[in-house]
Design a protein around this motif. Sequence first.
Motif, mmCIF file in Angstrom:
data_model
loop_
_atom_site.group_PDB
_atom_site.id
_atom_site.type_symbol
_atom_site.label_atom_id
_atom_site.label_comp_id
_atom_site.label_asym_id
_atom_site.label_seq_id
_atom_site.Cartn_x
_atom_site.Cartn_y
_atom_site.Cartn_z
ATOM 1 N N ALA A 18 0.841 -1.209 0.000
ATOM 2 C CA ALA A 18 0.000 0.000 0.000
ATOM 3 C C ALA A 18 0.871 1.252 0.000
ATOM 4 C CB ALA A 18 -0.941 -0.007 1.204
ATOM 5 N N ILE A 19 1.959 1.213 0.757
ATOM 6 C CA ILE A 19 2.890 2.351 0.782
ATOM 7 C C ILE A 19 3.535 2.534 -0.585
ATOM 8 C CG2 ILE A 19 5.115 3.137 1.713
ATOM 9 C CD1 ILE A 19 4.211 1.787 4.393
ATOM 10 N N LEU A 20 3.999 1.442 -1.200
ATOM 11 C CA LEU A 20 4.621 1.537 -2.521
ATOM 12 C C LEU A 20 3.627 1.997 -3.583
ATOM 13 C CD1 LEU A 20 6.925 -1.611 -2.471
ATOM 14 C CD2 LEU A 20 7.635 0.787 -2.452
ATOM 15 N N LEU A 21 2.396 1.547 -3.488
ATOM 16 C CA LEU A 21 1.369 1.976 -4.437
ATOM 17 C C LEU A 21 1.097 3.470 -4.300
ATOM 18 C CD1 LEU A 21 -0.571 1.051 -6.643
ATOM 19 C CD2 LEU A 21 -2.212 0.464 -4.854
ATOM 20 N N ARG A 22 1.031 3.951 -3.078
ATOM 21 C CA ARG A 22 0.832 5.385 -2.834
ATOM 22 C C ARG A 22 2.019 6.186 -3.366
ATOM 23 N NH1 ARG A 22 -1.084 5.124 2.186
ATOM 24 N NH2 ARG A 22 0.985 5.003 3.091
ATOM 25 N N GLU A 23 3.239 5.678 -3.162
ATOM 26 C CA GLU A 23 4.432 6.340 -3.693
ATOM 27 C C GLU A 23 4.400 6.390 -5.220
ATOM 28 O OE1 GLU A 23 7.337 7.832 -2.360
ATOM 29 O OE2 GLU A 23 6.060 7.892 -0.599
ATOM 30 N N LYS A 42 6.388 -4.413 -13.859
ATOM 31 C CA LYS A 42 6.450 -5.517 -12.908
ATOM 32 C C LYS A 42 5.424 -5.369 -11.789
ATOM 33 C CE LYS A 42 10.876 -5.912 -11.963
ATOM 34 N NZ LYS A 42 12.287 -6.154 -11.839
ATOM 35 N N GLY A 43 5.850 -5.380 -10.548
ATOM 36 C CA GLY A 43 4.949 -5.444 -9.403
ATOM 37 C C GLY A 43 3.845 -4.411 -9.378
ATOM 38 N N ILE A 44 4.203 -3.139 -9.504
ATOM 39 C CA ILE A 44 3.204 -2.070 -9.453
ATOM 40 C C ILE A 44 2.200 -2.231 -10.589
ATOM 41 C CG2 ILE A 44 2.885 0.414 -9.850
ATOM 42 C CD1 ILE A 44 3.734 -0.089 -7.021
ATOM 43 N N ALA A 45 2.686 -2.525 -11.767
ATOM 44 C CA ALA A 45 1.802 -2.659 -12.926
ATOM 45 C C ALA A 45 0.861 -3.856 -12.784
ATOM 46 C CB ALA A 45 2.629 -2.797 -14.201
ATOM 47 N N GLU A 56 -1.097 -10.383 -2.029
ATOM 48 C CA GLU A 56 -0.848 -11.536 -2.887
ATOM 49 C C GLU A 56 0.540 -11.571 -3.512
ATOM 50 O OE1 GLU A 56 -3.089 -14.001 -3.026
ATOM 51 O OE2 GLU A 56 -4.260 -12.787 -1.639
ATOM 52 N N ARG A 57 1.222 -10.421 -3.602
ATOM 53 C CA ARG A 57 2.550 -10.372 -4.226
ATOM 54 C C ARG A 57 3.384 -9.339 -3.496
ATOM 55 N NH1 ARG A 57 6.078 -8.022 -7.740
ATOM 56 N NH2 ARG A 57 6.908 -9.303 -9.432
ATOM 57 N N GLU A 58 4.493 -9.771 -2.937
ATOM 58 C CA GLU A 58 5.348 -8.842 -2.206
ATOM 59 C C GLU A 58 6.206 -8.037 -3.185
ATOM 60 O OE1 GLU A 58 8.196 -8.707 1.695
ATOM 61 O OE2 GLU A 58 7.770 -10.639 0.774
ATOM 62 N N MET A 59 6.263 -6.744 -2.935
ATOM 63 C CA MET A 59 7.098 -5.854 -3.757
ATOM 64 C C MET A 59 8.169 -5.227 -2.869
ATOM 65 S SD MET A 59 4.337 -3.897 -6.160
ATOM 66 C CE MET A 59 3.604 -3.070 -4.769
ATOM 67 N N ALA A 60 9.309 -4.920 -3.482
ATOM 68 C CA ALA A 60 10.398 -4.291 -2.749
ATOM 69 C C ALA A 60 10.752 -2.922 -3.312
ATOM 70 C CB ALA A 60 11.624 -5.187 -2.769
ATOM 71 N N ASP A 61 10.310 -2.644 -4.541
ATOM 72 C CA ASP A 61 10.682 -1.389 -5.179
ATOM 73 C C ASP A 61 9.638 -1.009 -6.218
ATOM 74 O OD1 ASP A 61 11.126 -3.155 -7.255
ATOM 75 O OD2 ASP A 61 13.286 -2.871 -7.308
ATOM 76 N N ILE A 62 9.907 0.103 -6.886
ATOM 77 C CA ILE A 62 9.033 0.595 -7.946
ATOM 78 C C ILE A 62 9.849 0.645 -9.226
ATOM 79 C CG2 ILE A 62 7.668 2.561 -8.768
ATOM 80 C CD1 ILE A 62 7.272 3.301 -5.777
ATOM 81 N N ASP A 63 9.429 -0.111 -10.223
ATOM 82 C CA ASP A 63 10.130 -0.134 -11.512
ATOM 83 C C ASP A 63 9.411 0.798 -12.479
ATOM 84 O OD1 ASP A 63 12.128 -2.350 -11.074
ATOM 85 O OD2 ASP A 63 10.252 -3.358 -10.523
ATOM 86 N N LEU A 64 10.183 1.672 -13.094
ATOM 87 C CA LEU A 64 9.637 2.748 -13.906
ATOM 88 C C LEU A 64 10.417 2.850 -15.209
ATOM 89 C CD1 LEU A 64 7.767 5.332 -13.789
ATOM 90 C CD2 LEU A 64 9.702 6.485 -12.757
ATOM 91 N N LEU A 65 9.702 3.003 -16.319
ATOM 92 C CA LEU A 65 10.322 3.161 -17.627
ATOM 93 C C LEU A 65 9.938 4.529 -18.181
ATOM 94 C CD1 LEU A 65 11.872 1.794 -20.007
ATOM 95 C CD2 LEU A 65 9.628 1.054 -20.850
ATOM 96 N N VAL A 66 10.951 5.312 -18.585
ATOM 97 C CA VAL A 66 10.719 6.619 -19.212
ATOM 98 C C VAL A 66 11.567 6.710 -20.472
ATOM 99 C CG1 VAL A 66 10.145 7.798 -17.047
ATOM 100 C CG2 VAL A 66 12.511 7.783 -17.842
#
Length: 91
Positions: A18-23, A42-45, A56-66
């Motif tokens: 929830a914290i990573l999604l808000r970020e 990946k995870g966020i998407a 259901e799926r543990e995330m450790a970071d936010i992967d971003l493509l620009v």
Amino acid sequence: MKPSELTVEQLRIAGRNAILLREAEAIASALAQWGIAALFLKGIALLEAAYPGLAEREMADIDLLVRGRDLDGTGAVLRGQGYAPLSNGLV
């Protein structure tokens, strides 16, 4: 699954996600203000599209493509959000 049915570990995972999604939402908003198009990977998407709940799926970071042309602006936005570059030069 109801929160009362989650294990302690699942509650921890859901809270972190929830914290990573808000970020990610804050980053997306800030990038949009700069006119920078970004794609979360990946995870966020997958979190909301492929999994029934935050636990259901543990995330450790936010992967971003620009786009390459947006790297400097993206770095500025991320620094403005409180992120700092790693020793390898990535933000």
